[in-house]
Design an enzyme around this catalytic site. Structure first.
Site, PDB file in Angstrom:
ATOM      1  N   HIS A 439      37.294  69.514 -66.693  1.00 42.96           N
ATOM      2  CA  HIS A 439      38.434  68.436 -67.060  1.00 42.96           C
ATOM      3  C   HIS A 439      39.912  68.733 -66.292  1.00 42.96           C
ATOM      4  O   HIS A 439      40.860  68.101 -66.801  1.00 42.96           O
ATOM      5  CB  HIS A 439      38.886  68.754 -68.474  1.00 42.96           C
ATOM      6  CG  HIS A 439      37.732  68.103 -69.508  1.00 42.96           C
ATOM      7  ND1 HIS A 439      37.793  66.745 -69.991  1.00 42.96           N
ATOM      8  CD2 HIS A 439      36.723  68.666 -70.435  1.00 42.96           C
ATOM      9  CE1 HIS A 439      36.882  66.710 -70.848  1.00 42.96           C
ATOM     10  NE2 HIS A 439      36.076  67.581 -71.042  1.00 42.96           N
ATOM     11  N   LYS A 733      51.540  61.233 -74.812  1.00 40.53           N
ATOM     12  CA  LYS A 733      50.684  62.348 -74.520  1.00 40.53           C
ATOM     13  C   LYS A 733      51.235  63.377 -74.404  1.00 40.53           C
ATOM     14  O   LYS A 733      52.663  63.596 -74.599  1.00 40.53           O
ATOM     15  CB  LYS A 733      50.106  61.794 -73.032  1.00 40.53           C
ATOM     16  CG  LYS A 733      51.215  61.462 -71.978  1.00 40.53           C
ATOM     17  CD  LYS A 733      50.560  60.878 -70.798  1.00 40.53           C
ATOM     18  CE  LYS A 733      49.842  59.536 -70.910  1.00 40.53           C
ATOM     19  NZ  LYS A 733      48.475  59.101 -70.805  1.00 40.53           N
ATOM     20  N   ARG A 734      50.645  64.638 -74.222  1.00 41.26           N
ATOM     21  CA  ARG A 734      50.932  65.971 -74.036  1.00 41.26           C
ATOM     22  C   ARG A 734      52.138  65.892 -73.005  1.00 41.26           C
ATOM     23  O   ARG A 734      51.941  65.247 -71.826  1.00 41.26           O
ATOM     24  CB  ARG A 734      49.907  66.780 -73.711  1.00 41.26           C
ATOM     25  CG  ARG A 734      50.436  68.203 -73.258  1.00 41.26           C
ATOM     26  CD  ARG A 734      48.961  68.969 -73.325  1.00 41.26           C
ATOM     27  NE  ARG A 734      48.128  68.429 -72.477  1.00 41.26           N
ATOM     28  CZ  ARG A 734      47.838  68.970 -70.869  1.00 41.26           C
ATOM     29  NH1 ARG A 734      48.697  69.785 -70.766  1.00 41.26           N
ATOM     30  NH2 ARG A 734      47.043  68.401 -70.240  1.00 41.26           N
ATOM     31  N   LYS A 739      52.202  64.638 -65.713  1.00 45.57           N
ATOM     32  CA  LYS A 739      52.120  63.302 -66.596  1.00 45.57           C
ATOM     33  C   LYS A 739      53.333  62.538 -66.340  1.00 45.57           C
ATOM     34  O   LYS A 739      53.263  61.396 -66.761  1.00 45.57           O
ATOM     35  CB  LYS A 739      51.742  63.671 -67.840  1.00 45.57           C
ATOM     36  CG  LYS A 739      50.289  64.334 -68.286  1.00 45.57           C
ATOM     37  CD  LYS A 739      50.174  64.342 -69.846  1.00 45.57           C
ATOM     38  CE  LYS A 739      48.748  65.093 -70.126  1.00 45.57           C
ATOM     39  NZ  LYS A 739      47.646  64.268 -69.361  1.00 45.57           N
ATOM     40  N   THR A 845      42.283  59.366 -71.762  1.00 50.07           N
ATOM     41  CA  THR A 845      41.629  58.599 -72.789  1.00 50.07           C
ATOM     42  C   THR A 845      42.390  57.709 -73.448  1.00 50.07           C
ATOM     43  O   THR A 845      41.967  56.546 -73.934  1.00 50.07           O
ATOM     44  CB  THR A 845      40.842  59.282 -73.877  1.00 50.07           C
ATOM     45  OG1 THR A 845      41.738  60.387 -74.256  1.00 50.07           O
ATOM     46  CG2 THR A 845      39.870  60.033 -73.005  1.00 50.07           C
ATOM     47  N   LYS A 849      42.461  53.395 -74.668  1.00 46.43           N
ATOM     48  CA  LYS A 849      42.614  52.889 -75.958  1.00 46.43           C
ATOM     49  C   LYS A 849      43.565  51.625 -75.989  1.00 46.43           C
ATOM     50  O   LYS A 849      43.629  50.888 -76.851  1.00 46.43           O
ATOM     51  CB  LYS A 849      43.198  54.108 -77.093  1.00 46.43           C
ATOM     52  CG  LYS A 849      42.217  55.214 -77.281  1.00 46.43           C
ATOM     53  CD  LYS A 849      42.894  56.437 -78.009  1.00 46.43           C
ATOM     54  CE  LYS A 849      42.135  57.768 -77.433  1.00 46.43           C
ATOM     55  NZ  LYS A 849      42.743  58.918 -78.010  1.00 46.43           N
TER      56      LYS A 849
END
Length: 1003
Positions: A439, A733-734, A739, A845, A849
């Site tokens: 991952h 998100k985290r 990110k 992911t 969505k």
């Protein structure tokens, strides 16, 4: 949220058509006013006794426990729902009322929302258990091959609406609860999110379980039952604060404790050889892992699979009563606490040795208990004819990331030490059974464990890992030979499981490096010098010799003549000689005081996964290529057939059908049927209607309705009011530097600064109103991520209170982001940011969505963004930033001092440093974007490099949003193109290409 409660007359019917108050229930008066059991007779006046058969699901599936429960009935409705028969709102209401009275967790007098939730959940659970039993019995009878999905995280979200939806009982439950005085929506909101995960890893695992059940695949999930989860996030003036989760404080109605399913788990101790020649792991610390089962229902199917969660405890006799009674309570409880705390917190901080030990204990507990359970099932289903070579034909174990890596040595240990198999047999079985999903490409996320720590905690496993490493060395030598020692050394260094560990004795002579050594004696102590040390010392000695040659004094037998000049010169030379001697001495002392650091010996868990499994998969096409070309390139060259891609997916049930019912109805109406929920390929049919005005009107209305819900939510949670006419721009998100939430908020700062430089009329013309929403948790010890959270909240506090800006720009950080919050935000989203540094996000992911719910994405070519853009169309995706193959070159350019930041980027940083967002100093945060090298510096994640491209892309977003017809078409095209990203497609690929399992439909 108003609630009502009332006492209900003992002589009234269970339900009536009177007011909501008269429909409420007096649970206390029934036992007081009515005699259920008579000593003389079982006959009750105007009452009927019902015998309810309850099956105990345990490790012995054939065993049945029957209790005759005497239940008084007012009308002919069942107390336990049978999903195989039609269930009316009356039968459901009766079941809810039964659980409120006979499975009580609250006082009898009231039927308020918390009690209504638990009774409703227990009512639904009855139906799930019946299906669970049928599924379990079918698997036992057929003995089909089964997949077991091991994950440290399962981020499920709320279960009630998902279970009711999968059972197709939404309307019936809504009507039943209405009869009892409550709305289904209000009751469902009482459920806390299960705190069993943090981000995409856990959410993916939960989506996979939903798809496995829906597609009727025989499978189970295994995880840990964390009492306090990761943490509950609070946002204060100081930024993020962490407090323990309380999701289990009132109990969990979905879980079923299996007291008869428990396994011993051992730590520490030592390994000895027995008289039978076997290795025996003895002594140490023993705990017990106890099973809690959570039923996972499929959609429109009886199949209900299981998520088995392990909780840890020590036996009661481990409480030291003597210590307790003499007042040493801490010591008395120590053994119990050591066992219980293993399942306290998800990802405990591991900066300390104690934290590292706890994490390793968690991982081994998951692996050991799960494998013991899997092996027990295999033996039971095999009966008296156990053939271990058939184990991989009945069992597929999937490791979700590297956390369950210890499955490999643990399965070897059980097969060799406990089942008596040979090494060759056990290794063949293990490699055919286990598979690994990677991952991450981040080096720090590819787990490594200290050999010393693992040796202490799991001594037998280190022995087995050493033998696996030796097996790997043998394979590498066989493949590459030993003629080219440099190539062989390179391959061994890259591929070995044990890092910085000497080669086994059998291979010690393969790589011989010449060494220049000498021994000198100082103060009677030996010191060994390397050639490098000697070289430096020899240079100093040469300086000394040269200085001696320059001292030319004349001696004869009669007299020594020296002038004053000669004497002065001689003294200077003596001083130089002393100085040179001093330098040599200092160098010697330095060499002795500072030996070169010895690199730590480590176990590389990812390498062990690749070696020990038969398949390795990435989770998006670009990620899988990086895995093959960079992360595990040497392994890919050795075993190319092991490597696969399995692009992630999300369940369309939870992530569109249930969380966005308005849009779901529109899709059903325009595609003609609701089978798109199971066959998402049907979503592509929306493309031909994307310009249809009627569809666009309905589409926009559904989006606005969802936005109104979010407006109320934001007001309740943050106090901020926002406009429904603004674009909802969301990044949830985290929190992590890669990110790039920092890129997003700096873009907002730039937008705000430019707005302030304009007149009101100019602002209104140039900029579309935006509500910029952030959500996500920063790991408790990740200082830079927590600075980013603080920065976002400070920007919001300034911008949101600026009267000149008003509704043109709002910045909101949603505290404690979780699945339930996502189910609210995602349907309302219009623009979503997936802006990670290219090549660093495995898949993502949430991007799937958002697209599924008609949200337009802005992002880099990273992870699944690449495939989403291909499916929805380039015109319906806002692309910016450097490409993955350019990143290494750009970092080198930075290190070489050749990068020149755009002036607008420097302008934004100066604006932040000006103090406009409050007194907190953001120097450290801004400094991470500056410099050319150094840890935490040099803009490693390329925020500055991509900033100009990002700003230009955001200007394109504004232009597109101003044309609402175009924007709505883009939204429709995103939903239409999201069909590929159903987890049903992903699971079919795993089942066919890795697990080799087939669907099993219940009769």
């Amino acid at each position: 949220m108003a609630t009502t409660s009332s006492h209900f007359s003992a002589t009234s019917h269970w339900y009536s058509n009177e007011s909501s108050v008269s429909r409420l229930i007096d649970f206390g008066s029934k036992w007081r006013k009515q005699q259920l059991f008579s000593k003389n007779s079982r006959r009750l006046v105007k009452r009927r006794l019902v015998s309810v058969s309850i099956k105990n699901v345990s490790s012995e599936p054939k065993q049945k426990l029957k209790d005759d429960l005497l239940i008084q009935e007012e009308e002919e409705v069942p107390r336990i729902l049978n999903p195989s028969t039609p269930n009316t709102s009356s039968s459901i209401a009766s079941s809810i009322k039964y659980h409120a009275e006979f499975t009580p967790l609250f006082s009898l007098e009231r039927f308020e929302l918390p009690k209504a939730y638990f009774a409703t959940a227990q009512s639904v659970r009855d139906a799930l258990i019946i299906n669970w039993n049928s599924t379990y019995e079918c698997y036992e009878r057929l003995n089909a091959k089964q997949a077991y999905y091991l994950s440290m995280e399962f981020l499920q979200g709320r279960a009630l609406l998902n279970a009711i939806g999968n059972l197709e009982l939404n309307g019936a439950y809504a009507e039943a609860l209405s009869k009892l005085g409550h709305s289904l929506e209000n009751v469902a909101c009482q459920e806390p999110d299960a705190a069993l995960g943090n981000g995409g890893l856990g959410r993916l695992a939960s989506c996979f379980l939903d798809s496995l059940a829906t597609l009727n695949y025989p499978a189970w999930g295994y995880g840990l039952r964390y009492k306090y989860g990761l943490f509950k996030q609070k946002i204060t003036k100081d930024g993020q604060e962490e407090v323990a989760e309380d999701w289990l404080e009132m109990g969990n109605p979905w879980e079923i404790l299996r007291n008869d399913v428990s396994y011993p788990v051992k730590f520490y101790g030592k390994v000895v050889s027995g008289s039978d020649g076997k290795r025996h792991w003895i002594g140490g610390e023993d705990i017990k892992a106890v099973a809690y089962d959570v039923p996972i229902p499929g959609y429109k199917t009886k199949t209900t699979i299981n998520l088995r969660l392990w909780s840890t405890k020590a036996p009661s006799e481990d409480l030291d009563l003597y210590a307790f009674n003499v007042g040493d309570h801490t010591k008395a409880y120590e053994a119990l606490l050591n066992a219980e705390k293993i399942c306290y917190v998800l990802y405990p901080g591991d900066d300390s040795l104690e934290g590292k030990i706890l994490r390793l204990k968690q991982q081994y507990t998951l692996c050991s208990a799960s494998l013991q359970d899997i092996i027990s099932c295999f033996e039971r289903r095999s009966g008296s004819d156990i053939k271990w070579e058939k184990f991989p034909e009945k069992v597929a174990v999937q490791m979700n990331d590297t956390h369950p890596t210890l499955c490999i040595p643990e399965l070897m240990r059980v097969l060799i030490d406990l089942k008596g198999l040979s090494w060759k047999e056990a290794w063949n079985i293990t490699q055919r059974t286990v598979a690994y999903t990677n991952h991450t490409v981040l080096p720090e996320a590819l787990e490594k464990w200290s050999v010393e720590l693992m040796q202490k905690l799991l001594p037998r496993h280190v022995e087995i890992i050493e033998l696996i490493d030796e097996e790997l060395i043998r394979t590498i030598v066989s493949e590459y030979g030993n003629e080219d020692s440099d190539l062989l050394e390179k391959k061994l260094k890259e591929m070995r499981i044990l890092e910085n560990v000497d080669l086994p004795s059998a291979f010690a002579e393969l790589i011989v490096k010449p060494k220049l050594e000498t021994k000198t004696v100082y103060n009677s102590e030996e010191e060994t010098k390397t050639a490098y040390d000697l070289e430096e010392e020899m240079e100093l000695s040469e300086e000394l010799e040269n200085s001696e040659e320059e001292t030319k004094l004349v001696y004869n037998s009669e007299e020594e003549t020296t002038t004053a000049y000669d004497l002065e010169e001689e003294m200077e030379l003596v001083d130089e000689k002393d100085e040179s001697n001093s330098k040599v001495t200092q160098k010697k002392e330095k060499i002795m005081a500072e030996p070169p650091p010895v690199p730590p010996k480590m176990v590389r868990m990812a390498n062990l996964c690749v070696v020990g499994g038969h398949a390795v998969n990435g989770v998006a096409e670009i990620h899988s290529e990086i895995v093959k070309d960079e992360v595990f390139n040497a392994f890919f060259k050795l075993w190319p057939d092991k490597f696969q891609n399995k692009t992630n997916g999300v369940t369309p049930r939870r992530w569109i059908r249930f969380c966005n019912p308005g849009l779901s109805k529109i899709i059903t109406d325009w595609t003609g049927m609701d089978d798109w929920v199971l066959n998402t390929e049907k979503l592509a049919e929306l493309r031909k209607f994307s310009d249809n005005e009627d569809l666009q009107v309905q589409w926009k209305a559904a989006k606005r309705s969802n936005k109104m819900k979010v407006i109320s939510f934001l007001k309740e949670k943050t106090g901020y009011s926002v406009s429904p006419d603004a674009m909802f721009d969301i990044q949830v998100k985290r929190i992590h530097e890669y990110k790039r939430q920092l890129l997003n908020i700096l873009g907002i700062v730039y937008r705000y600064k430019k707005m302030k430089e304009m007149s009101a009329a100019e602002r209104k013309t140039k900029y579309v109103p935006r509500v910029c929403i952030f959500g996500g948790k920063a790991f408790a010890t990740y200082v830079q991520a927590k600075r980013i959270v603080k920065f976002i909240t400070d920007v919001g506090a300034t911008v949101n209170h600026d009267p000149e800006i008003g509704d043109l720009l709002k910045v909101v950080f949603v505290p404690d982001y979780n699945v339930s919050v996502a189910e609210l935000l995602i349907p309302a989203s219009e623009l979503s940011q997936h802006i990670s540094t290219a090549g660093m996000e495995a898949s993502g992911t949430s991007n799937m969505k958002f697209a599924m719910n008609g949200c337009v994405l802005i992002g880099t070519l990273d992870g699944a963004n690449v495939e989403i853009r291909e499916e929805v169309g380039e015109d319906n995706f806002f692309l910016f930033g450097a490409k993955a193959h350019e990143i290494a070159g750009l970092r080198k350019e930075r290190a070489d001092g050749k990068f020149v930041p755009d002036p607008i980027f420097e302008e934004v940083k100066d604006f932040v440093r000006s103090g406009v967002f409050g007194p907190y100093s953001y120097d450290e945060l801004m400094a991470s974007l500056e410099g050319n090298e150094g840890f935490g510096r040099a803009d490693y994640f390329l925020v500055g490099k991509d900033f100009t491209s990002y700003i230009e892309c955001q200007e394109e977003v504004d232009k597109a949003y101003q044309d609402q017809k175009r924007w709505t078409k883009m939204s429709i095209m995103n939903t239409a193109g999201s069909y590929k990203f159903s987890s049903d497609r992903t699971i079919r690929e795993y089942a066919r290409e890795i697990w080799n399992i087939e669907p099993v439909e219940l009769p």
